[in-house]
Design a protein around this motif. Structure first.
Motif, PDB file in Angstrom:
ATOM      1  N   THR A  71     -29.837  -9.513 -28.174  1.00  0.00           N
ATOM      2  CA  THR A  71     -29.044  -9.431 -26.935  1.00  0.00           C
ATOM      3  C   THR A  71     -28.661  -7.974 -26.669  1.00  0.00           C
ATOM      4  O   THR A  71     -29.192  -7.344 -25.759  1.00  0.00           O
ATOM      5  CB  THR A  71     -27.783 -10.306 -27.046  1.00  0.00           C
ATOM      6  N   ARG A  95     -10.851  -1.517 -28.711  1.00  0.00           N
ATOM      7  CA  ARG A  95     -10.860  -2.886 -28.166  1.00  0.00           C
ATOM      8  C   ARG A  95      -9.460  -3.491 -28.171  1.00  0.00           C
ATOM      9  O   ARG A  95      -8.713  -3.340 -29.153  1.00  0.00           O
ATOM     10  CB  ARG A  95     -11.778  -3.748 -29.038  1.00  0.00           C
ATOM     11  N   ASN A  99      -8.654  -9.856 -28.405  1.00  0.00           N
ATOM     12  CA  ASN A  99      -9.985 -10.307 -27.985  1.00  0.00           C
ATOM     13  C   ASN A  99     -10.824 -10.607 -29.223  1.00  0.00           C
ATOM     14  O   ASN A  99     -11.335  -9.697 -29.867  1.00  0.00           O
ATOM     15  CB  ASN A  99     -10.636  -9.215 -27.118  1.00  0.00           C
ATOM     16  N   HIS A 104     -21.615 -13.394 -36.978  1.00  0.00           N
ATOM     17  CA  HIS A 104     -23.074 -13.537 -37.021  1.00  0.00           C
ATOM     18  C   HIS A 104     -23.503 -14.016 -38.397  1.00  0.00           C
ATOM     19  O   HIS A 104     -23.043 -13.486 -39.416  1.00  0.00           O
ATOM     20  CB  HIS A 104     -23.734 -12.191 -36.693  1.00  0.00           C
ATOM     21  N   THR A 161     -10.146 -21.285 -33.764  1.00  0.00           N
ATOM     22  CA  THR A 161     -11.591 -21.445 -33.598  1.00  0.00           C
ATOM     23  C   THR A 161     -12.277 -20.132 -33.959  1.00  0.00           C
ATOM     24  O   THR A 161     -11.707 -19.055 -33.789  1.00  0.00           O
ATOM     25  CB  THR A 161     -11.938 -21.770 -32.135  1.00  0.00           C
ATOM     26  N   ARG A 165     -22.733 -17.152 -34.102  1.00  0.00           N
ATOM     27  CA  ARG A 165     -24.121 -17.225 -33.644  1.00  0.00           C
ATOM     28  C   ARG A 165     -25.074 -16.709 -34.714  1.00  0.00           C
ATOM     29  O   ARG A 165     -24.682 -15.918 -35.577  1.00  0.00           O
ATOM     30  CB  ARG A 165     -24.308 -16.501 -32.315  1.00  0.00           C
ATOM     31  N   GLU A 226     -25.462 -10.052 -23.321  1.00  0.00           N
ATOM     32  CA  GLU A 226     -24.848 -10.687 -24.476  1.00  0.00           C
ATOM     33  C   GLU A 226     -25.152 -12.193 -24.517  1.00  0.00           C
ATOM     34  O   GLU A 226     -25.642 -12.770 -23.540  1.00  0.00           O
ATOM     35  CB  GLU A 226     -23.320 -10.503 -24.446  1.00  0.00           C
ATOM     36  N   SER A 227     -24.763 -12.790 -25.658  1.00  0.00           N
ATOM     37  CA  SER A 227     -25.026 -14.227 -25.830  1.00  0.00           C
ATOM     38  C   SER A 227     -24.149 -15.066 -24.901  1.00  0.00           C
ATOM     39  O   SER A 227     -23.088 -14.622 -24.450  1.00  0.00           O
ATOM     40  CB  SER A 227     -24.737 -14.625 -27.280  1.00  0.00           C
ATOM     41  N   ARG A 251     -18.623 -18.067 -21.500  1.00  0.00           N
ATOM     42  CA  ARG A 251     -19.159 -16.799 -21.003  1.00  0.00           C
ATOM     43  C   ARG A 251     -20.643 -16.996 -20.745  1.00  0.00           C
ATOM     44  O   ARG A 251     -21.370 -17.450 -21.620  1.00  0.00           O
ATOM     45  CB  ARG A 251     -18.977 -15.675 -22.034  1.00  0.00           C
ATOM     46  N   ILE A 305      -8.983 -23.331 -27.520  1.00  0.00           N
ATOM     47  CA  ILE A 305      -8.879 -22.648 -26.233  1.00  0.00           C
ATOM     48  C   ILE A 305      -9.965 -23.061 -25.246  1.00  0.00           C
ATOM     49  O   ILE A 305     -11.109 -23.234 -25.618  1.00  0.00           O
ATOM     50  CB  ILE A 305      -8.964 -21.123 -26.408  1.00  0.00           C
ATOM     51  N   THR A 308     -12.392 -17.825 -22.604  1.00  0.00           N
ATOM     52  CA  THR A 308     -12.706 -16.736 -23.507  1.00  0.00           C
ATOM     53  C   THR A 308     -11.782 -15.562 -23.242  1.00  0.00           C
ATOM     54  O   THR A 308     -11.832 -14.993 -22.154  1.00  0.00           O
ATOM     55  CB  THR A 308     -14.173 -16.327 -23.271  1.00  0.00           C
ATOM     56  N   GLY A 310     -11.799 -12.519 -23.847  1.00  0.00           N
ATOM     57  CA  GLY A 310     -12.415 -11.258 -23.443  1.00  0.00           C
ATOM     58  C   GLY A 310     -12.747 -11.169 -21.967  1.00  0.00           C
ATOM     59  O   GLY A 310     -12.941 -10.076 -21.424  1.00  0.00           O
TER      60      GLY A 310
HETATM   61  O1  TXA Z   1     -24.687 -11.135 -27.790  1.00  0.00           O
HETATM   62  C1  TXA Z   1     -23.510 -11.033 -28.149  1.00  0.00           C
HETATM   63  O2  TXA Z   1     -22.711 -11.972 -28.064  1.00  0.00           O
HETATM   64  C2  TXA Z   1     -23.087  -9.672 -28.726  1.00  0.00           C
HETATM   65  C3  TXA Z   1     -23.919  -9.406 -29.962  1.00  0.00           C
HETATM   66  C4  TXA Z   1     -23.482  -8.186 -30.699  1.00  0.00           C
HETATM   67  O3  TXA Z   1     -23.923 -10.537 -30.769  1.00  0.00           O
HETATM   68  N1  TXA Z   1     -21.693  -9.674 -29.025  1.00  0.00           N
HETATM   69  C5  TXA Z   1     -20.745  -9.648 -28.065  1.00  0.00           C
HETATM   70  O4  TXA Z   1     -19.480  -9.606 -28.551  1.00  0.00           O
HETATM   71  O5  TXA Z   1     -20.999  -9.661 -26.887  1.00  0.00           O
HETATM   72  P1  TXA Z   1     -18.238  -9.215 -27.650  1.00  0.00           P
HETATM   73  O6  TXA Z   1     -17.147  -9.006 -28.626  1.00  0.00           O
HETATM   74  O7  TXA Z   1     -18.580  -8.107 -26.761  1.00  0.00           O
HETATM   75  O8  TXA Z   1     -17.927 -10.533 -26.858  1.00  0.00           O
HETATM   76  C6  TXA Z   1     -17.466 -11.695 -27.532  1.00  0.00           C
HETATM   77  C7  TXA Z   1     -16.911 -12.681 -26.535  1.00  0.00           C
HETATM   78  C8  TXA Z   1     -15.607 -12.208 -25.943  1.00  0.00           C
HETATM   79  O9  TXA Z   1     -15.557 -12.574 -24.573  1.00  0.00           O
HETATM   80  C9  TXA Z   1     -14.569 -12.984 -26.771  1.00  0.00           C
HETATM   81  O10 TXA Z   1     -13.353 -13.183 -26.080  1.00  0.00           O
HETATM   82  C10 TXA Z   1     -15.313 -14.292 -27.028  1.00  0.00           C
HETATM   83  O11 TXA Z   1     -16.660 -13.913 -27.234  1.00  0.00           O
HETATM   84  N2  TXA Z   1     -14.811 -15.006 -28.217  1.00  0.00           N
HETATM   85  C11 TXA Z   1     -14.924 -14.644 -29.505  1.00  0.00           C
HETATM   86  N3  TXA Z   1     -14.302 -15.523 -30.303  1.00  0.00           N
HETATM   87  C12 TXA Z   1     -13.784 -16.478 -29.501  1.00  0.00           C
HETATM   88  C13 TXA Z   1     -13.016 -17.642 -29.726  1.00  0.00           C
HETATM   89  N4  TXA Z   1     -12.655 -18.023 -30.934  1.00  0.00           N
HETATM   90  N5  TXA Z   1     -12.669 -18.363 -28.633  1.00  0.00           N
HETATM   91  C14 TXA Z   1     -13.039 -18.000 -27.395  1.00  0.00           C
HETATM   92  N6  TXA Z   1     -13.759 -16.899 -27.114  1.00  0.00           N
HETATM   93  C15 TXA Z   1     -14.114 -16.146 -28.163  1.00  0.00           C
END
Ligand code: TXA
Ligand code: MG
Length: 434
Positions: A71, A95, A99, A104, A161, A165, A226-227, A251, A305, A308, A310
């Motif tokens: 991604t 950051r 968030n 992984h 939670t 991935r 992103e994923s 997301r 929740i 997301t 973020g």
């Molecule tokens: O492709 C991807 O997802 C990339 C690669 C590096 O794996 N990672 C990525 O991470 O985009 P980041 O931190 O930029 O975005 C993670 C998203 C954020 O919107 C965050 O709020 C959400 O995932 N997230 C993480 N843990 C969560 C949780 N327990 N509940 C709800 N949302 C969560």
């Protein structure tokens, strides 16, 4: 095994390799084809093996490593409870502290160690189907966990939670397998900037950060976005007295809602599971979310929740202002020149679709245009691949403004448009007729 990691960690510190780019050859890394349960990679290139071992040792030493995924590039650290790496991730990226991070894994056996054992038997019925279809790949699922016992509390930011991935990129998977740790990793950009899709992008944002030990270079990311983050842990829906599991897309990302729906239908789950795409509050204009723990709107009664955290922050913003342009025969004010009047003396960066006429039209009006093609109009895969690298390349070219041509909001085009709206500060596209 343990002592060789300790020895390697010492070597790392003494050679002071902070932030250096270490090349990895994708073609030299492979996994046995049916290896998702406990994957052991085979690595034939010596330099790649050495670099992966160096990075794995750094992760075991609670240092940070940037690595490629299919991604975007991630900024990784040990996700387990007691890890001292996670705070460094937040500082290095700048950051917001509320968030949470995606964890992984390289094998399904690692997943077992992250999920609350008391709730393992009651996981959503859609999960095994989705994991079977989309793992390894760009789909993140939420699982119930025990923060502080199974994963670091700083990974989940107080939520019960954990987002997990299994990346498909061979370098990412090999790194996680060699480190033998689940790895928490946000995108490896400075918070608020477009996500990085090359090792150079990571270097541009994070070079000189003291906690970043190295950047593994595995070339350009295939997906470029992103994923997709999903959860079926929330409330169920009830239609005509029949309860349905709700699979929420929290997301949008590399797996489109259409692909998720097709997967559910093919698995015979269309009657049991309802797919919903969450709508999000507008982004904050600031990336400084240090005090936003007081915003508990995303927490419901059981601590699970429905959205997301973020999604509320400023995202994907290059230095130059971004303006979205949509070609439509319905445009009430069709004058492109009028829309661009304040930029006639500016250096304009243009992310355009092929053969739609926008490129020629902008060139006819403006003094200096730097065009980058996103691909042909319905090639959403190409739009996704080129979006973040295009925004970054135009920033590097020092343009005053970036015009981006809108695509159809279908399949991955929907995700690309969601990212673009954020880059443009949630200002709606300017409609023009050409
Ligand atoms: O492709 C991807 O997802 C990339 C690669 C590096 O794996 N990672 C990525 O991470 O985009 P980041 O931190 O930029 O975005 C993670 C998203 C954020 O919107 C965050 O709020 C959400 O995932 N997230 C993480 N843990 C969560 C949780 N327990 N509940 C709800 N949302 C969560
Ligand atoms: Mg990110």
């Amino acid at each position: 095994m343990r002592s060789s990691f300790v020895a390697l960690s010492r070597t790392l510190r003494s050679t002071n390799m902070a932030g250096s780019i270490l090349p990895c050859s994708l073609a030299s890394v492979s996994f046995p084809s049916t290896s998702s349960v406990s994957a052991v990679p085979e690595i034939t290139d010596e330099e790649t093996l050495k670099n992966l071992r160096t990075a794995a040792a750094a992760l075991r030493n609670n240092e940070l490593v940037a690595f490629p995924t299919e991604t975007v590039y991630g900024l990784g650290g040990n996700a387990l409870a007691g890890s001292s790496a996670i705070k460094k991730i937040y500082t290095t990226k700048g950051r917001p502290s509320d968030n949470p991070l995606i964890v992984h894994i390289s094998s399904t056996s690692q997943l077992n160690s992250l999920v609350d054992p008391a709730l393992k038997a009651t996981l959503p019925i859609s999960y095994p189907i989705l994991m079977d279809k989309f793992w390894p790949g760009p789909l993140t699922l939420l699982f119930p966990t025990l923060p502080g016992e199974l994963v670091s509390e700083n990974v989940t930011c107080g939520l019960r939670t954990v987002a997990v991935r299994m990346p498909a990129h061979p370098v990412a998977r090999a790194l996680i397998a060699l480190a033998d740790l689940p790895i928490a990793a946000p995108s490896a950009n400075t918070s608020g900037r477009p996500s990085p899709t090359t090792a150079k992008h990571v270097e541009r944002d994070l070079n000189g950060k003291p906690d970043l030990t190295c950047i593994l270079d595995g070339g350009n990311c295939d997906v470029g976005l992103e994923s997709t983050v999903v959860s079926a842990l929330g409330q169920k829906s009830s239609v005509k007295g029949k309860e349905k599991e709700v699979l929420q897309v929290l997301r949008l990302g590399g797996v489109s809602p259409e692909e998720l729906q097709t997967c559910l239908v093919r698995a015979g789950l269309a009657e049991e599971v309802e797919l919903q795409v969450a709508t999000h509050p507008p982004s904050h204009t600031s990336t400084n979310g240090e005090d936003s723990r007081s915003d508990k709107s995303h927490v419901n009664g059981n601590g699970i929740i429905p959205s997301t955290p973020g999604m509320k922050y400023k995202h994907y913003s290059p230095d130059a202002k971004v303006i979205l342009v949509r070609i439509t025969s319905d445009a009430t004010d069709p004058q492109l020149s009028k829309a661009l009047s304040s930029f006639s003396h500016s250096k304009i960066g243009l992310l355009h679709l092929e053969s739609t006429g926008l490129h020629a039209a902008v060139q006819a009006i403006s003094k200096e245009v730097i065009p980058i093609s996103l691909g042909s109009p319905r090639d959403f895969v190409s739009h996704a691949q080129r979006l973040f690298s295009g925004l970054r390349a135009l920033d590097e070219a020092d343009v005053d403004v970036i015009l981006v041509e809108c695509m159809e909001e279908e399949e991955l085009g929907r995700t690309v448009m969601e990212r673009l709206r954020k880059s443009a500060g949630n200002v709606e596209p300017v409609d023009v007729r050409i």
